[in-house]
Scaffold this active site. Structure first.
Site, PDB file in Angstrom:
ATOM      1  N   PHE A 135      41.619  46.782  38.528  1.00 26.54           N
ATOM      2  CA  PHE A 135      42.516  45.630  38.363  1.00 26.54           C
ATOM      3  C   PHE A 135      42.966  45.559  36.909  1.00 26.54           C
ATOM      4  O   PHE A 135      42.133  45.477  36.010  1.00 26.54           O
ATOM      5  CB  PHE A 135      41.849  44.304  38.753  1.00 26.54           C
ATOM      6  CG  PHE A 135      42.784  43.139  38.617  1.00 26.54           C
ATOM      7  CD1 PHE A 135      43.704  42.839  39.619  1.00 26.54           C
ATOM      8  CD2 PHE A 135      42.807  42.366  37.456  1.00 26.54           C
ATOM      9  CE1 PHE A 135      44.611  41.789  39.479  1.00 26.54           C
ATOM     10  CE2 PHE A 135      43.709  41.310  37.315  1.00 26.54           C
ATOM     11  CZ  PHE A 135      44.610  41.021  38.328  1.00 26.54           C
ATOM     12  N   ASP A 222      40.066  49.343  29.525  1.00 33.60           N
ATOM     13  CA  ASP A 222      40.370  47.922  29.742  1.00 33.60           C
ATOM     14  C   ASP A 222      39.052  47.140  29.700  1.00 33.60           C
ATOM     15  O   ASP A 222      38.294  47.119  30.667  1.00 33.60           O
ATOM     16  CB  ASP A 222      41.074  47.775  31.106  1.00 33.60           C
ATOM     17  CG  ASP A 222      41.407  46.332  31.455  1.00 33.60           C
ATOM     18  OD1 ASP A 222      40.942  45.417  30.745  1.00 33.60           O
ATOM     19  OD2 ASP A 222      42.121  46.123  32.459  1.00 33.60           O
ATOM     20  N   LYS A 251      40.538  37.706  28.005  1.00 31.43           N
ATOM     21  CA  LYS A 251      39.579  36.736  28.533  1.00 31.43           C
ATOM     22  C   LYS A 251      38.661  36.059  27.496  1.00 31.43           C
ATOM     23  O   LYS A 251      39.004  35.030  26.958  1.00 31.43           O
ATOM     24  CB  LYS A 251      38.779  37.367  29.661  1.00 31.43           C
ATOM     25  CG  LYS A 251      39.659  37.642  30.901  1.00 31.43           C
ATOM     26  CD  LYS A 251      38.869  37.806  32.182  1.00 31.43           C
ATOM     27  CE  LYS A 251      39.740  37.677  33.416  1.00 31.43           C
ATOM     28  NZ  LYS A 251      40.398  38.890  33.874  1.00 31.43           N
TER      29      LYS A 251
END
Ligand SMILES: *Cc1c(COP(=O)(O)O)cnc(C)c1O
Length: 400
Positions: A135, A222, A251
């Protein structure tokens, strides 16, 4: 009187399957809804609220910054952007950072870096290796890199130039790229988050690093979800002792302030030149202050070490409480990034846990995900287990 929350919002777009709960305030690892019901926060705003809620050191720093300068544009220098970039390069062993606002933007920057890396050496049709179940976000390019057909459906045509391979299989990676001169980068999460808490193995990470060196590819990791101390290292790939060439972050980096970054090592740090990339809000004074203070407080309070210690405690307690239960497929992850995979889809547990006073999420249909604030205590970890285990046991006993 209890305030009722409609399942569907009348004016915001219908993009989220929301629970009928509205949050009002938080303190530490607890959140209260508008009816005064309290929840233990096992989700941390999806791995965002690094310092929990209303942190006594973060809040005054942000208040100070808001009263001085929120935004000024990238026509001018933002001193804290330099401070934060220097800090991130020290922690990662890389050299330069670019700031944006979200995870998908950080990944877009990484994809642009990889393509221009190729063009700069004469590859006009650059291709990037990506992974099953990955993702990377919901822009057109990042959803194309994502390995989940549900995220892509309805948004075709996808961006081209991706080659997809399975996790942790070096032979598959070699085969998929064999004799292909257009490959420029390998792009993956060290521990897949939305894909169901799926870690890359240490030996595989080392093999990919070697392959990227041998073939002059960029290794792009990532760390949007698994980075920023959550696994007990600043960045999860550091468990393998490797350094990537490109590392998107977001995040947890600003403990709740919207912020993203792409950190680059020597192979990628000078690819972008003036005019190649930019974003209006990226690196603004408020977001940069949040990033600087988040890392400073994490260091002062030993929160990365806390994530390792409390995460290990939480995992051991879950292992023990759920041992021998045939409905548990696996309990995995590292530090405060844990997944409990059941043998059947368990999305309903999100709602049942909230009813029982615990915030969590279910991802990849059957994986209960715990990504709490890094300030979580062992007592709070025990409380998570005490609420969650009976819910799982009851759920697994139901038919179907
Ligand atoms: C959440 C996430 C993203 C997307 O971040 P946004 O801020 O929602 O755009 C990208 N990659 C990973 C690994 C993520 O967990």
């Amino acid at each position: 009187m209890t305030k009722h929350i409609e399942a569907a919002s009348p004016h915001t777009m219908n993009t989220y399957a929301r629970l009928p709960i509205a949050m009002d305030r938080g303190q530490g690892c607890r959140v209260w809804d508008i009816n005064g019901k309290s929840y233990l926060d096992g989700l941390g705003g999806i791995a965002v609220n690094t310092l929990g809620h209303n942190h006594p050191k973060l809040v005054p720093a942000l208040q100070d910054q808001i009263s001085k300068l929120i935004h000024c544009s990238n026509y001018y220098h933002v001193p804290n952007a330099e401070v934060l970039a220097k800090k991130l390069t020290e922690l990662s062993g890389m050299t330069n950072a670019f700031f944006c606002c979200t995870g998908l933007e950080a990944n877009e920057a990484a994809l642009k870096l990889a393509r221009k890396f190729g063009h700069d050496k004469g590859i006009t049709n650059p291709q990037i290796v990506v992974y099953e179940k990955a993702f990377h976000g919901r822009s057109i390019a990042t959803l194309s890199a994502t390995g989940n057909p549900k995220v892509q459906k309805g948004f075709e045509p996808l961006v081209e130039g991706f080659i997809r391979v399975p996790l942790n299989d070096i032979e598959a990676l070699k085969q998929a790229t064999e004799g292909n001169p257009n490959v420029v980068a390998v792009f993956f999460e060290t521990i897949q988050g939305e894909g169901g808490i799926n870690p890359m193995r240490v030996d595989y990470l080392k093999q990919v690093r070697q392959l990227c060196d041998d073939r002059d590819w960029l290794m792009m990791i990532d760390e949007v979800q698994c980075g920023m101390g959550r696994t007990g290292k600043w960045f999860a790939h550091q468990w393998a002792g490797i350094v990537p060439d490109v590392m998107p972050l977001a995040k947890g980096l600003g403990s709740g302030m919207p912020i993203g970054a792409v950190v680059a090592g020597p192979k990628a740090a000078n690819i972008f030149q003036p005019g190649n990339h930019g974003t209006t809000f990226g690196g603004n004074p408020l977001a940069m202050r949040a990033g600087v203070e988040t890392i400073r407080i994490m260091e002062e309070d030993g929160l990365m070490e806390n994530a390792a210690k409390v995460g290990a405690h939480l995992k051991a307690a879950l292992d023990k409480a759920l041992a021998g239960n045939a409905g548990i497929k696996d309990i995995r992850g590292q530090g405060l990034m844990l997944g409990i995979e059941l043998t059947k889809p368990c999305g309903v547990l999100t709602e049942r846990a909230a009813e029982a006073g615990l915030l969590l999420s279910v991802t990849a249909d059957s994986v209960i995900r715990l990504v709490p604030p890094l300030i979580l205590t062992e007592a709070e970890a025990d409380e998570i287990v005490a609420i969650l285990v009976p819910l799982i046991e009851a759920f697994l006993q139901e038919q179907g």
